[in-house]
Design a protein around this motif. Structure first.
Motif, short mmCIF file in Angstrom:
data_model
loop_
_atom_site.label_atom_id
_atom_site.label_comp_id
_atom_site.label_asym_id
_atom_site.label_seq_id
_atom_site.Cartn_x
_atom_site.Cartn_y
_atom_site.Cartn_z
N SER A 23 -4.83 6.19 7.89
CA SER A 23 -4.24 6.56 6.61
C SER A 23 -3.12 5.61 6.24
CB SER A 23 -3.72 8.00 6.68
OG SER A 23 -2.99 8.32 5.52
N PHE A 24 -2.28 5.25 7.21
CA PHE A 24 -1.21 4.29 6.98
C PHE A 24 -1.76 2.95 6.49
CE2 PHE A 24 0.91 0.57 8.83
CZ PHE A 24 2.07 0.57 8.08
N VAL A 25 -2.76 2.42 7.18
CA VAL A 25 -3.32 1.11 6.82
C VAL A 25 -3.91 1.15 5.42
CG1 VAL A 25 -5.14 -0.56 7.39
CG2 VAL A 25 -3.69 0.38 9.20
N ILE A 26 -4.61 2.21 5.10
CA ILE A 26 -5.21 2.34 3.76
C ILE A 26 -4.12 2.44 2.70
CG2 ILE A 26 -6.55 3.88 2.25
CD1 ILE A 26 -8.27 4.51 4.80
N CYS A 27 -3.12 3.29 2.95
CA CYS A 27 -2.06 3.48 1.95
C CYS A 27 -1.25 2.20 1.74
CB CYS A 27 -1.14 4.62 2.37
SG CYS A 27 -1.86 6.26 2.13
N VAL A 28 -0.90 1.51 2.81
CA VAL A 28 -0.11 0.29 2.65
C VAL A 28 -0.92 -0.79 1.94
CG1 VAL A 28 -0.54 -0.90 4.85
CG2 VAL A 28 1.67 -1.14 3.77
N SER A 29 -2.21 -0.86 2.23
CA SER A 29 -3.07 -1.85 1.56
C SER A 29 -3.19 -1.56 0.06
CB SER A 29 -4.46 -1.87 2.20
OG SER A 29 -4.37 -2.24 3.55
N VAL A 30 -3.46 -0.31 -0.27
CA VAL A 30 -3.59 0.07 -1.68
C VAL A 30 -2.25 -0.12 -2.40
CG1 VAL A 30 -4.03 2.01 -3.26
CG2 VAL A 30 -5.51 1.64 -1.28
N SER A 31 -1.17 0.28 -1.76
CA SER A 31 0.15 0.15 -2.36
C SER A 31 0.48 -1.31 -2.69
CB SER A 31 1.20 0.74 -1.43
OG SER A 31 2.48 0.61 -1.99
N MET A 32 0.27 -2.18 -1.73
CA MET A 32 0.57 -3.61 -1.93
C MET A 32 -0.36 -4.22 -2.99
SD MET A 32 3.08 -4.57 -0.16
CE MET A 32 4.09 -3.81 1.09
N TYR A 33 -1.62 -3.81 -2.99
CA TYR A 33 -2.56 -4.33 -3.98
C TYR A 33 -2.13 -3.95 -5.39
CZ TYR A 33 -6.81 -5.16 -6.62
OH TYR A 33 -7.71 -5.58 -7.58
N PHE A 34 -1.74 -2.68 -5.58
CA PHE A 34 -1.31 -2.25 -6.91
C PHE A 34 -0.01 -2.92 -7.32
CE2 PHE A 34 -3.84 1.98 -6.87
CZ PHE A 34 -4.96 1.32 -7.33
N LEU A 35 0.90 -3.13 -6.38
CA LEU A 35 2.12 -3.88 -6.70
C LEU A 35 1.76 -5.29 -7.15
CD1 LEU A 35 5.22 -4.25 -6.73
CD2 LEU A 35 5.07 -4.80 -4.28
N TYR A 36 0.87 -5.93 -6.43
CA TYR A 36 0.40 -7.27 -6.77
C TYR A 36 -0.23 -7.29 -8.17
CZ TYR A 36 -3.02 -11.07 -6.82
OH TYR A 36 -3.80 -12.15 -7.19
#
Length: 113
Positions: free
Chosen positions: A37-50
């Motif tokens: 869950s952490f890996v998915i959330c951090v990936s999605v979060s960074m992608y949306f920030l980008y």
């Protein structure tokens, strides 16, 4: 659209912080599910920030990061209160409010420039 991406990214930032907190409470299979869950959330979060910082209506990097971080911090404090039984004190709420007010203020003065 970029602001929506940024807000959703900030919410996923809260998700990755909560996932780390929950992972600390578990072991075995549940630990690994929270880490996933952490890996998915951090990936999605960074992608949306980008994505929020690019395109036709790009949000400037300083503003985007400040808003993203404030959403994540606010959400994490509230999640800590709700899910981890962290204390609700005047000073915690006061400084959380000043964080949000500071980001709003940053946005106001940035749009004036």
């Amino acid at each position: 659209m970029n602001w929506i991406l940024l807000i959703v990214g900030g919410l996923f930032e809260t998700g990755f912080a909560v996932s780390l907190g929950k992972a600390q409470e578990h072991s075995g299979k549940e630990f690994w599910l929270w880490m996933l869950s952490f890996v998915i959330c951090v990936s999605v979060s960074m992608y949306f920030l980008y994505k929020a910082m690019g395109g036709e209506q790009a949000i400037p990097v300083g503003t985007a990061y400040a808003v993203w971080g404030a959403i994540g911090a606010t959400g994490t404090v509230l999640a800590g209160i709700l899910f981890f039984k962290e204390p609700v004190t005047f000073w915690r709420i006061f400084f959380l409010t000043t964080l949000v007010a500071s980001v709003v203020g940053l946005q106001i003065v940035s749009s004036e420039a």
